[in-house]
Design a protein around this motif. Structure first.
Motif, PDB file in Angstrom:
ATOM      1  N   VAL A  25       0.838  -1.206   0.000  1.00 31.54           N
ATOM      2  CA  VAL A  25       0.000   0.000   0.000  1.00 31.54           C
ATOM      3  C   VAL A  25       0.870   1.251   0.000  1.00 31.54           C
ATOM      4  CG1 VAL A  25      -1.641   1.342   1.387  1.00 31.54           C
ATOM      5  CG2 VAL A  25      -2.031  -1.094   1.002  1.00 31.54           C
ATOM      6  N   SER A  26       1.906   1.272   0.834  1.00 30.50           N
ATOM      7  CA  SER A  26       2.747   2.473   0.918  1.00 30.50           C
ATOM      8  C   SER A  26       3.513   2.728  -0.380  1.00 30.50           C
ATOM      9  CB  SER A  26       3.711   2.376   2.101  1.00 30.50           C
ATOM     10  OG  SER A  26       4.637   1.336   1.899  1.00 30.50           O
ATOM     11  N   ILE A  27       4.057   1.673  -0.976  1.00 36.13           N
ATOM     12  CA  ILE A  27       4.777   1.850  -2.245  1.00 36.13           C
ATOM     13  C   ILE A  27       3.817   2.252  -3.356  1.00 36.13           C
ATOM     14  CG2 ILE A  27       6.111   0.641  -4.030  1.00 36.13           C
ATOM     15  CD1 ILE A  27       7.696   1.462  -1.551  1.00 36.13           C
ATOM     16  N   SER A  28       2.649   1.621  -3.391  1.00 40.33           N
ATOM     17  CA  SER A  28       1.658   1.964  -4.419  1.00 40.33           C
ATOM     18  C   SER A  28       1.210   3.410  -4.289  1.00 40.33           C
ATOM     19  CB  SER A  28       0.445   1.039  -4.317  1.00 40.33           C
ATOM     20  OG  SER A  28       0.823  -0.290  -4.529  1.00 40.33           O
ATOM     21  N   ALA A  29       0.914   3.837  -3.072  1.00 42.39           N
ATOM     22  CA  ALA A  29       0.471   5.222  -2.861  1.00 42.39           C
ATOM     23  C   ALA A  29       1.559   6.209  -3.265  1.00 42.39           C
ATOM     24  CB  ALA A  29       0.078   5.426  -1.403  1.00 42.39           C
ATOM     25  N   ILE A  32       1.839   6.209  -7.128  1.00 42.08           N
ATOM     26  CA  ILE A  32       0.672   6.896  -7.703  1.00 42.08           C
ATOM     27  C   ILE A  32       0.824   8.413  -7.515  1.00 42.08           C
ATOM     28  CG2 ILE A  32      -1.814   7.292  -7.404  1.00 42.08           C
ATOM     29  CD1 ILE A  32      -2.033   4.246  -6.843  1.00 42.08           C
ATOM     30  N   GLY A  33       1.296   8.808  -6.330  1.00 47.77           N
ATOM     31  CA  GLY A  33       1.533  10.240  -6.087  1.00 47.77           C
ATOM     32  C   GLY A  33       2.567  10.814  -7.035  1.00 47.77           C
ATOM     33  N   VAL A  34       3.637  10.071  -7.302  1.00 50.28           N
ATOM     34  CA  VAL A  34       4.661  10.530  -8.251  1.00 50.28           C
ATOM     35  C   VAL A  34       4.068  10.607  -9.651  1.00 50.28           C
ATOM     36  CG1 VAL A  34       6.817   9.841  -9.392  1.00 50.28           C
ATOM     37  CG2 VAL A  34       6.650   9.737  -6.909  1.00 50.28           C
ATOM     38  N   PHE A  35       3.264   9.625 -10.024  1.00 49.88           N
ATOM     39  CA  PHE A  35       2.677   9.602 -11.362  1.00 49.88           C
ATOM     40  C   PHE A  35       1.747  10.796 -11.590  1.00 49.88           C
ATOM     41  CE2 PHE A  35      -0.669   8.201 -14.330  1.00 49.88           C
ATOM     42  CZ  PHE A  35       0.121   7.930 -15.442  1.00 49.88           C
ATOM     43  N   TYR A  36       0.951  11.156 -10.570  1.00 49.84           N
ATOM     44  CA  TYR A  36      -0.023  12.243 -10.732  1.00 49.84           C
ATOM     45  C   TYR A  36       0.502  13.619 -10.331  1.00 49.84           C
ATOM     46  CZ  TYR A  36      -3.699   8.979 -11.923  1.00 49.84           C
ATOM     47  OH  TYR A  36      -4.463   8.039 -12.551  1.00 49.84           O
ATOM     48  N   MET A  37       1.735  13.727  -9.898  1.00 46.31           N
ATOM     49  CA  MET A  37       2.239  15.051  -9.515  1.00 46.31           C
ATOM     50  C   MET A  37       2.468  15.896 -10.763  1.00 46.31           C
ATOM     51  SD  MET A  37       6.163  14.587  -8.363  1.00 46.31           S
ATOM     52  CE  MET A  37       7.460  14.559  -9.560  1.00 46.31           C
ATOM     53  N   PRO A  38       2.335  17.201 -10.589  1.00 40.70           N
ATOM     54  CA  PRO A  38       2.570  18.062 -11.755  1.00 40.70           C
ATOM     55  C   PRO A  38       4.059  18.058 -12.121  1.00 40.70           C
ATOM     56  CG  PRO A  38       2.073  19.386  -9.813  1.00 40.70           C
ATOM     57  CD  PRO A  38       1.923  17.965  -9.424  1.00 40.70           C
ATOM     58  N   LEU A  43      11.013  14.571 -14.620  1.00 40.80           N
ATOM     59  CA  LEU A  43      10.901  14.782 -13.181  1.00 40.80           C
ATOM     60  C   LEU A  43      10.218  13.587 -12.511  1.00 40.80           C
ATOM     61  CD1 LEU A  43      11.228  16.632 -10.717  1.00 40.80           C
ATOM     62  CD2 LEU A  43       9.010  17.633 -11.287  1.00 40.80           C
ATOM     63  N   LYS A  44       9.144  13.103 -13.115  1.00 33.96           N
ATOM     64  CA  LYS A  44       8.440  11.945 -12.565  1.00 33.96           C
ATOM     65  C   LYS A  44       9.333  10.699 -12.573  1.00 33.96           C
ATOM     66  CE  LYS A  44       3.883  13.585 -13.891  1.00 33.96           C
ATOM     67  NZ  LYS A  44       2.682  13.315 -14.664  1.00 33.96           N
ATOM     68  N   GLY A  45      10.074  10.524 -13.642  1.00 35.96           N
ATOM     69  CA  GLY A  45      10.998   9.396 -13.725  1.00 35.96           C
ATOM     70  C   GLY A  45      12.076   9.463 -12.662  1.00 35.96           C
ATOM     71  N   TYR A  46      12.601  10.669 -12.442  1.00 38.78           N
ATOM     72  CA  TYR A  46      13.625  10.860 -11.416  1.00 38.78           C
ATOM     73  C   TYR A  46      13.062  10.549 -10.026  1.00 38.78           C
ATOM     74  CZ  TYR A  46      17.104  13.134  -8.496  1.00 38.78           C
ATOM     75  OH  TYR A  46      18.047  13.396  -7.548  1.00 38.78           O
ATOM     76  N   MET A  47      11.870  11.045  -9.745  1.00 45.40           N
ATOM     77  CA  MET A  47      11.250  10.777  -8.444  1.00 45.40           C
ATOM     78  C   MET A  47      10.937   9.286  -8.274  1.00 45.40           C
ATOM     79  SD  MET A  47      11.238  13.653  -6.922  1.00 45.40           S
ATOM     80  CE  MET A  47      10.064  13.543  -5.603  1.00 45.40           C
ATOM     81  N   GLY A  48      10.446   8.649  -9.334  1.00 46.72           N
ATOM     82  CA  GLY A  48      10.167   7.216  -9.279  1.00 46.72           C
ATOM     83  C   GLY A  48      11.425   6.397  -9.031  1.00 46.72           C
TER      84      GLY A  48
END
Length: 95
Positions: A25-29, A32-38, A43-48
């Motif tokens: 749950v924690s990893i999924s959340a 998902i937060g990284v995927f939907y962040m502006p 940037l999303k790839g780096y955060m992921g």
């Protein structure tokens, strides 16, 4: 020699299931937060990648800490066995 059974700290199946579920749950959340962040895909790839690296390094750290503690226990048992053997062989009346 005293054969004391050392507690292995076994866990119930409910506890093991709860830890797996909470991890997923924690990893999924987080992902998902990284995927939907502006932001753009870079940037999303780096955060992921940062999230995945953090998970992998946490697993490595916890395994290393466990292995170090287990090796201390093993060395302690070996030292105790050596001492007990020496005491068993010692005869104070032997000249």
């Amino acid at each position: 020699m005293d054969n004391k059974k050392i507690s292995t700290g076994t866990h119930t199946s409910a506890w093991v299931a709860q830890t797996y579920v909470s991890f997923l749950v924690s990893i999924s959340a987080t992902l998902i937060g990284v995927f939907y962040m502006p932001g753009n895909a870079w940037l999303k790839g780096y955060m992921g990648m940062g999230v995945l690296f953090s998970v992998a390094s946490t697993a490595s750290l916890s395994k290393t800490i466990r292995d170090v503690e287990e090796s201390k226990t093993m060395m302690s048992r070996i030292d105790e066995a050596k001492l007990e053997r020496l005491l068993a062989e010692y005869d104070p009346f032997k000249g």
